[in-house]
Enzyme design. Structure first.
Site, PDB file in Angstrom:
ATOM      1  N   ASP A 157     -52.588   3.988  13.351  1.00 29.98           N
ATOM      2  CA  ASP A 157     -52.550   3.258  14.619  1.00 29.98           C
ATOM      3  C   ASP A 157     -53.982   3.166  15.147  1.00 29.98           C
ATOM      4  OD1 ASP A 157     -49.847   3.786  14.092  1.00 29.98           O
ATOM      5  OD2 ASP A 157     -49.358   3.981  16.217  1.00 29.98           O
ATOM      6  N   LYS A 220     -49.112  -3.420  18.668  1.00 30.65           N
ATOM      7  CA  LYS A 220     -48.576  -2.367  19.523  1.00 30.65           C
ATOM      8  C   LYS A 220     -49.145  -2.528  20.922  1.00 30.65           C
ATOM      9  CE  LYS A 220     -48.937   2.726  19.818  1.00 30.65           C
ATOM     10  NZ  LYS A 220     -49.415   3.932  19.091  1.00 30.65           N
ATOM     11  N   LYS A 256     -44.439  -2.828  18.194  1.00 29.36           N
ATOM     12  CA  LYS A 256     -44.255  -1.458  18.680  1.00 29.36           C
ATOM     13  C   LYS A 256     -44.614  -1.368  20.159  1.00 29.36           C
ATOM     14  CE  LYS A 256     -45.814   3.340  17.973  1.00 29.36           C
ATOM     15  NZ  LYS A 256     -46.625   4.261  17.125  1.00 29.36           N
TER      16      LYS A 256
END
Length: 320
Positions: A157, A220, A256
């Site tokens: 991430d 995300k 996400k």
């Protein structure tokens, strides 16, 4: 539409198309009106609700990203990841064992998590690139990705440089994201936009498109450290960017939402949003994740109520 439209292989990205990026708009008032209707428009009850909540469990990136994380805390979190719902509840519902989508930790805890999850098939995700601000020297951010991949993290991430978005330097954002993608190698990369710091929904939409063009496997919302994290208007904006990118290229990119999603009822709203805007194909862990920890506790509490008719105390569903 590209013939690859029914292919779930990872997003390979495209050349940066600045004309297409600059053409991306976001009607804020319309997006906010649509988002405001979501919590009241879809309601699932009884067995259907339990099934949707179990689906949500499989899409959780169970996360601990605190400065006081210890090996023991991560081990306890991994134990919860292996058995996220009391087996007695699953047996009562006639359901097989379920696991979460991944466990997300800082780099220093990757090895601990890998050993705790050995044999489960649950991937370990590591936050990287100077998380959460993303302001460390660029070569160190690339090196950090490499170290986590070398340690065994299957997902990375990363955080983007918000200044590129705020200044409209889409080439710089594309080049940065492309370099991060290449450094990840076979590990899947989730691009954290830190949407609460991007100023406008148009910036969110354009940043989403650029990161997908550069090869992000997921986009995300947040690090969870900003003052504003995942919201329904931001989610709608990013999801529609994913839909537009899929129509343009055939590549499916995951989504996400992270930060501030702590209630089972909120998870149901997000799942219904995905189903309505992207379709059931995205309701899988390879294309949708929640970045959360306390969410799982409330879902398990709701499932216990479904089985027993009574609500249990929250402390009975601790994460670690």
């Amino acid at each position: 539409m590209d013939q690859r439209a029914d292919n779930d292989t990872r997003n390979m990205g495209t050349a940066l198309d600045l004309d297409r990026v600059r053409a991306v708009q976001a009607n804020t008032s319309a997006i906010e009106r649509r988002a405001a209707t979501l919590p009241g428009r879809r309601s699932v009850k009884k067995d259907y609700q339990a099934a949707w909540l179990l689906k949500a469990v499989t899409c959780i990136d169970l996360t601990t990203l605190s400065g006081d994380d210890t090996a023991e805390r991560v081990k306890r979190l991994c134990a919860k990841a292996r058995n996220p719902v009391d087996r007695r509840l699953l047996e009562a519902m006639g359901m097989p064992d379920v696991t979460v989508g991944a466990v997300c930790v800082y780099h220093d805890m990757v090895d601990v998590a890998l050993r705790a999850l050995e044999g489960t098939g649950i991937p370990v995700a590591a936050v990287s690139t100077g998380f959460p601000a993303g302001l460390s020297p660029f070569h160190l951010r690339l090196a950090e990705i490499g170290e986590s991949v070398k340690a065994g993290a299957e997902e990375i991430d990363i955080v983007i440089s918000r200044r590129h978005v705020l200044s409209g330097d889409w080439q710089a954002l594309y080049d940065e994201m492309r370099a991060f993608r290449e450094a990840c190698g076979s590990a899947h990369v989730k691009a954290i936009l830190a949407t609460g710091e991007l100023g406008t929904l148009r910036n969110v939409a354009r940043a989403s498109m650029v990161c997908m063009m550069a090869g992000a496997d997921f986009i995300k919302t947040s690090t969870g450290k900003e003052s504003v994290n995942a919201t329904l208007p931001v989610s709608l904006t990013m999801i529609r960017a994913i839909r537009a990118y899929h129509a343009m290229t055939g590549w499916r990119v995951g989504y996400k939402p992270a930060g501030g999603i702590s209630k089972a009822k909120d998870a149901l709203v997000y799942l219904s949003l995905i189903k309505e805007e992207l379709g059931e194909r995205w309701l899988r862990p390879n294309l949708f994740r929640f970045g959360a920890s306390s969410l799982l506790g409330d879902i398990e509490r709701q499932l216990e109520h479904h089985v027993t008719g009574a609500y249990s105390a929250g402390y009975r569903h601790a994460m670690g």
